[in-house]
Write an enzyme that holds these catalytic residues in place. Structure first.
Site, PDB file in Angstrom:
ATOM      1  N   ASP A 109      34.883 -14.354 -13.897  1.00  0.00           N
ATOM      2  CA  ASP A 109      34.703 -15.221 -15.058  1.00  0.00           C
ATOM      3  C   ASP A 109      36.005 -15.175 -15.866  1.00  0.00           C
ATOM      4  O   ASP A 109      36.895 -14.356 -15.623  1.00  0.00           O
ATOM      5  CB  ASP A 109      33.489 -14.806 -15.899  1.00  0.00           C
TER       6      ASP A 109
HETATM    7  C1  NOJ Z   1      33.087 -18.724 -19.183  1.00  0.00           C
HETATM    8  C2  NOJ Z   1      31.650 -18.884 -18.798  1.00  0.00           C
HETATM    9  O1  NOJ Z   1      30.985 -17.642 -18.870  1.00  0.00           O
HETATM   10  C3  NOJ Z   1      31.443 -19.472 -17.412  1.00  0.00           C
HETATM   11  O2  NOJ Z   1      30.089 -19.759 -17.248  1.00  0.00           O
HETATM   12  C4  NOJ Z   1      32.303 -20.690 -17.232  1.00  0.00           C
HETATM   13  O3  NOJ Z   1      32.063 -21.251 -15.964  1.00  0.00           O
HETATM   14  C5  NOJ Z   1      33.743 -20.300 -17.411  1.00  0.00           C
HETATM   15  N1  NOJ Z   1      33.943 -19.804 -18.766  1.00  0.00           N
HETATM   16  C6  NOJ Z   1      34.709 -21.445 -17.144  1.00  0.00           C
HETATM   17  O4  NOJ Z   1      34.711 -22.329 -18.213  1.00  0.00           O
END
Ligand code: NOJ
Length: 723
Positions: free
Chosen positions: A280
């Site tokens: 993430d």
């Molecule tokens: C953080 C989020 O937790 C995740 O779900 C998302 O896909 C990513 N950012 C990318 O934006």
């Protein structure tokens, strides 16, 4: 002139990858594993040097106010051209984006989609999203989110499929296939030009955040991990999901982006996952904040060794992986393995042959009438009717309707969280949807101000109050300390009640809300989630009876925040006493039960379940459990037949009930159908602490009915070989 083997489409993918790897420097390998966001001219040089392997599109998809002009394809092409024609090896970039529930044609939030209990509709919705996103040049969507959530305060409960691993698993498989288009249960060798790569996230246990606070720490037992939290991920992988995202949080002190056991031992080895794992956003360098890495180099080492293949927006892989390999701290084989996994997907997408997006493609595929129709159907089917004392469905003529409440004429609030590509002005509001379908001699009074509404409602036949949460009240980093309605909404309802005309409460929300008072004061309650671009129309379809509601809760609705966590598939205690006896697990100031159980939802007709039978399926170790369901009302309708099981005695205490099957059954008034579920060792086994299936002979209890409180049940016995 001969072209290098990796550029030759006539060669096998393995040959092409081997050839490419043999030509890549350590830095170029690390560059492939480096994802960065909003790539623009300031990144061209890095792309030229092969230091970026993937772009994350985190910005808006439109230019200025002209929503016809899509900027993605052009900006993607510009930078892709540099990667392909100016970098040494010409490896194309893969572009990812948060395609969470629909794309420009925004679907209901995932929790709402789950309420339709329809893998088919989810697959169809994701196919639409994939087609629209791919037309804008996107290759990869960061979805489905498969975090089982038992705490509705956690804002991201909106993004997932609810509290049940079985339901979430079935929907996960459908969501993956909708995106990727794979018929086979394996990662596609080739993605069609209107499909995108799916990403199962957030691996794993993110929904167990303590206190329902996002990014928070978790304590999850191996039992819960394997039987609850991992289950939907396994279903996604088994249906061919090509990528997985490692989560932000830690379990018992081990951050997921450094969790070797889960990322490598379970996901890659035990399950044989052949795609790649992306962290993430920033989760790799956050290992420093977690206190398990002293610096960026150590963070990169821990994450890569644990199994994270691509670093989303930390830059630490690019900076450190080459040195780590040279210093002998990270094996060259592990680095190659990560690059191979990524290249395999780039080849499957056909990026080496067709790296560019068509800037004119979106016009032809965005907002197609058939897409809007599918999502309207999904929106209507996701609505859960929680109460109806007969006021619904509404007539569409000779009726004076008063419509009020803070969400009656709002566009964005119908979208919910994560809709970077939805355009507000393309939404039909509830007011517009109702106005658009009223017949002769029908009056619609819409009042913005609650005070006026209350005053004027007196002369109306019915008051529709659109209440609940705004779009921004759930989703990432939008957690609430309570599940109460936003301030003032109960008071509005209470004063409306004094007008003594029937009240229909349409409640929008991204999480289960405390609806105790709403239930007392409204005559009908429809829970509409955030239903998306056609959500206003979907609500009207249900209010006026064109669609007989069939949505069922994919998550329990507590009576109060204090009951959390509250979920139907909990374990028994040593004190399973009758509700009114003393000394059992309960509160002195609240009922134990939820306000609405998992699986609950009403219809404009009624259904009765009966004649439950079990029998051995000949020549198999399976038991067939069947029941008859009858539409006992006077209009056609759809019930979601649900089959629950309890393993009465096992080596470890098993949940009091677990969903093992469901089926949407549509019946004419008075019609009866027999439904059946097969239960064998596969359905009846559980997983031990190492994730191995354990099937124990003995007695099981089974129920079939309309929700997780179904009373129609019986017992059966099954022996070790399933006979
Ligand atoms: C953080 C989020 O937790 C995740 O779900 C998302 O896909 C990513 N950012 C990318 O934006």
């Amino acid at each position: 002139m001969t072209i290098p083997a990796y550029k030759d489409p006539a060669r096998s993918v393995t040959e092409r990858i081997d050839d490419l790897l043999s030509r890549m420097s350590l830095k170029e390998k690390a560059g492939q594993l480096n994802q960065w966001y909003n790539l623009g001219p300031e990144h061209y040089d890095q792309v030229r040097k092969g230091e970026i392997g993937s772009g994350l599109l985190a910005n808006s998809s439109t230019a200025g106010n002209d929503h016809q002009e899509r900027v993605f394809a052009n900006s993607i092409n510009e930078i892709q051209k540099i990667a392909v024609t100016e970098s040494r090896l010409g490896i194309p970039l893969i572009f990812g984006r948060d395609v969470i529930h629909g794309y420009r044609t925004v679907a209901p939030i995932p929790l709402g989609m789950a309420a339709a209990w329809s893998p088919e509709l989810i697959q169809a919705a994701n196919a639409i999203a994939a087609k629209e996103a791919r037309a804008d040049g996107i290759h990869w969507g960061f979805s489905p989110m498969l975090d089982i959530a038992r705490d509705p305060r956690w804002g991201r409960v909106a993004e997932g499929f609810g509290e049940d691993p079985f339901l979430a698993g079935k929907l996960a498989a459908a969501a993956v296939k909708g995106f990727q288009g794979n018929d086979q249960d394996s990662i596609p060798q080739q993605f069609a030009a209107d499909r995108i790569v799916a990403c199962a996230k957030h691996f794993v246990g993110y929904g167990a955040a303590e206190g329902g606070r996002d990014y928070n720490t978790t304590e999850i037992t191996r039992q819960a991990l394997h039987n609850v939290y991992l289950a939907p991920f396994k279903a996604a992988i088994q249906s061919g999901c090509a990528t997985v995202m490692s989560a932000f949080h830690d379990i018992g002190g081990i951050p997921l982006s450094a969790h070797r056991y889960l990322l490598t031992d379970v996901l890659k080895e035990q399950w044989g996952f052949g795609g790649f794992i992306v962290s993430d956003w920033g989760a790799v360098w956050e290992l420093i904040n977690h206190g398990v890495a002293a610096d960026r180099s150590r963070a990169a080492e821990l994450a890569c060794k644990a199994g994270v293949d691509m670093d989303m927006c930390s830059m630490v892989y690019l900076e450190n992986l080459p040195d780590l390999v040279q210093a002998g701290k990270l094996s060259a084989a592990r680095l190659d393995d990560a690059v191979r996994r990524l290249l395999r997907i780039k080849f499957a997408l056909g990026l080496f042959e067709n790296p560019y997006a068509d800037p004119n493609a979106s016009q032809a595929v965005h907002l197609l009438p058939e897409s809007l129709a599918t999502l309207r159907r999904l929106a209507a089917d996701s609505m859960v009717l929680l109460k109806n004392n007969g006021v619904l469905p509404l007539r569409s003529d000779k009726l004076a309707i008063c419509l009020s409440g803070p969400l009656a004429d709002r566009r964005k609030e119908l979208f919910g969280c994560w809709t970077p590509d939805g355009q507000e002005e393309e939404v039909t509001t509830l007011k517009e949807a109702i106005a658009g379908r009223l017949g002769p001699e029908t009056w619609l009074h819409h009042y913005e101000l609650p005070d006026d509404a209350v005053k004027l409602a007196r002369s109306s036949d019915v008051l529709i109050l659109a209440i609940g949460e705004s779009a921004g009240r759930s989703g990432e980093d939008n957690c609430t300390a309570t599940i109460d309605l936003p301030a003032g909404q109960e008071a509005l309802l209470e004063s409306a009640r004094r007008m003594e005309i029937p009240i229909v409460a349409v409640v929008f929300g991204g999480r289960p809300l405390n609806l105790t008072r709403v239930m007392d004061w409204a005559d009908a309650v429809l829970f509409a989630w955030h239903p998306g671009i056609t959500g206003g129309l979907g609500v009207a379809d249900v209010l006026f009876g064109d669609v007989n509601p069939s949505g069922r809760l994919p998550i329990s609705f507590p009576r109060s925040s204090g009951q959390i966590p509250l979920y139907y598939n909990h374990r028994p205690t040593g004190r399973p006493m009758p509700a009114n006896s003393r000394r059992h697990s309960r509160y002195v100031d609240s009922l134990d039960s939820p306000l609405f159980p998992f699986g609950f939802g009403l219809s404009y007709t009624t259904f009765e379940y009966g004649n439950l039978q079990t029998s051995q399926v000949p020549q198999t170790p399976e038991i067939l459990v069947s029941a008859e369901v009858t539409n006992t009302g006077n209009r056609a309708g759809t019930t979601v037949a649900q089959c629950y099981v309890r393993d009465i005695v096992a080596s470890v205490a098993r949940p009091v009930r677990e969903l093992k099957g469901f089926e949407r059954v549509t019946l004419e008034a008075g019609e009866t159908k027999t439904i059946a579920f097969r239960l064998g060792p596969k359905e009846l086994s559980y997983l031990d602490d190492n994730g191995n299936e354990v099937f124990e002979a003995g007695r099981y209890r089974v129920w079939i009915g309309s929700d997780s409180n179904a009373e129609l049940g019986t017992e059966f016995e099954i022996s070790t070989d399933g006979r």
